[in-house]
Design a protein around this motif. Structure first.
Motif, PDB file in Angstrom:
ATOM      1  N   ARG A   2      29.768  34.148 -41.605  1.00 27.08           N
ATOM      2  CA  ARG A   2      28.320  33.947 -41.502  1.00 27.08           C
ATOM      3  C   ARG A   2      27.913  33.722 -40.049  1.00 27.08           C
ATOM      4  O   ARG A   2      28.652  33.105 -39.276  1.00 27.08           O
ATOM      5  N   LEU A   3      26.744  34.203 -39.692  1.00 30.36           N
ATOM      6  CA  LEU A   3      26.227  34.064 -38.329  1.00 30.36           C
ATOM      7  C   LEU A   3      26.130  32.601 -37.899  1.00 30.36           C
ATOM      8  O   LEU A   3      26.593  32.236 -36.825  1.00 30.36           O
ATOM      9  N   GLN A  29      19.477  38.712 -33.043  1.00 25.42           N
ATOM     10  CA  GLN A  29      19.716  40.084 -33.482  1.00 25.42           C
ATOM     11  C   GLN A  29      21.212  40.355 -33.458  1.00 25.42           C
ATOM     12  O   GLN A  29      21.922  39.881 -32.580  1.00 25.42           O
ATOM     13  N   LYS A  33      19.498  44.622 -34.745  1.00 23.36           N
ATOM     14  CA  LYS A  33      18.741  44.373 -35.981  1.00 23.36           C
ATOM     15  C   LYS A  33      18.537  42.876 -36.154  1.00 23.36           C
ATOM     16  O   LYS A  33      19.443  42.086 -35.919  1.00 23.36           O
ATOM     17  N   ALA A  35      18.536  39.304 -37.538  1.00 24.17           N
ATOM     18  CA  ALA A  35      19.572  38.700 -38.373  1.00 24.17           C
ATOM     19  C   ALA A  35      19.110  37.368 -38.954  1.00 24.17           C
ATOM     20  O   ALA A  35      18.351  36.643 -38.333  1.00 24.17           O
ATOM     21  N   LYS A  36      19.586  37.079 -40.158  1.00 26.02           N
ATOM     22  CA  LYS A  36      19.366  35.783 -40.791  1.00 26.02           C
ATOM     23  C   LYS A  36      20.634  34.963 -40.619  1.00 26.02           C
ATOM     24  O   LYS A  36      21.681  35.483 -40.256  1.00 26.02           O
ATOM     25  N   SER A  37      20.555  33.673 -40.924  1.00 27.68           N
ATOM     26  CA  SER A  37      21.716  32.793 -40.758  1.00 27.68           C
ATOM     27  C   SER A  37      22.889  33.221 -41.642  1.00 27.68           C
ATOM     28  O   SER A  37      24.040  32.990 -41.306  1.00 27.68           O
ATOM     29  N   SER A  38      22.592  33.891 -42.748  1.00 23.10           N
ATOM     30  CA  SER A  38      23.647  34.326 -43.666  1.00 23.10           C
ATOM     31  C   SER A  38      24.198  35.706 -43.327  1.00 23.10           C
ATOM     32  O   SER A  38      25.116  36.182 -43.995  1.00 23.10           O
ATOM     33  N   SER A  39      23.668  36.350 -42.284  1.00 21.33           N
ATOM     34  CA  SER A  39      24.148  37.678 -41.899  1.00 21.33           C
ATOM     35  C   SER A  39      25.625  37.626 -41.531  1.00 21.33           C
ATOM     36  O   SER A  39      26.116  36.627 -41.017  1.00 21.33           O
ATOM     37  N   ASP A  40      26.313  38.734 -41.807  1.00 19.84           N
ATOM     38  CA  ASP A  40      27.746  38.814 -41.554  1.00 19.84           C
ATOM     39  C   ASP A  40      28.011  39.231 -40.110  1.00 19.84           C
ATOM     40  O   ASP A  40      27.397  40.172 -39.608  1.00 19.84           O
ATOM     41  N   ASP A  45      30.723  43.200 -32.841  1.00 17.17           N
ATOM     42  CA  ASP A  45      29.264  43.101 -32.942  1.00 17.17           C
ATOM     43  C   ASP A  45      28.667  42.539 -31.652  1.00 17.17           C
ATOM     44  O   ASP A  45      29.275  41.699 -30.989  1.00 17.17           O
TER      45      ASP A  45
END
Length: 89
Positions: A2-3, A29, A33, A35-40, A45
């Motif tokens: 998770r981010l 981002q 793109k 990103a949310k806190s749950s983004s992988d 990256d």
């Protein structure tokens, strides 16, 4: 990973709750793109973070579930770090 967890473990942001708040306000981002806190987050990256008058762009080089302070800096490399003048805002 998770981010918000990556930002905490890599010590880019000291607390996971703060990392979540910054992400959920649309200031982060991943590869261009929003990103949310749950983004992988994956190795390779590009993560761009907007802190007030500073923008930090890092490339993810390693992922660890936990780190010591010395190892945290190995999780990313800084691509760019820019400051914006408050007159532009």
């Amino acid at each position: 990973m998770r981010l918000d967890k990556f930002l905490k473990i890599s010590r880019i942001i000291k607390r996971r709750s703060v990392a979540k708040e910054v992400a959920d306000k649309g200031r982060i981002q991943i590869n261009g793109k929003l990103a949310k806190s749950s983004s992988d987050v994956k190795i390779g990256d590009n993560v761009k973070i907007q802190f007030g008058n500073k923008t930090l762009e890092v490339k993810v080089t390693e992922l660890h579930e936990s780190t010591k302070k010395d190892d945290a800096e190995k999780m990313y490399e800084i691509v760019s770090e820019t400051r914006t003048d408050s007159a532009e805002n």
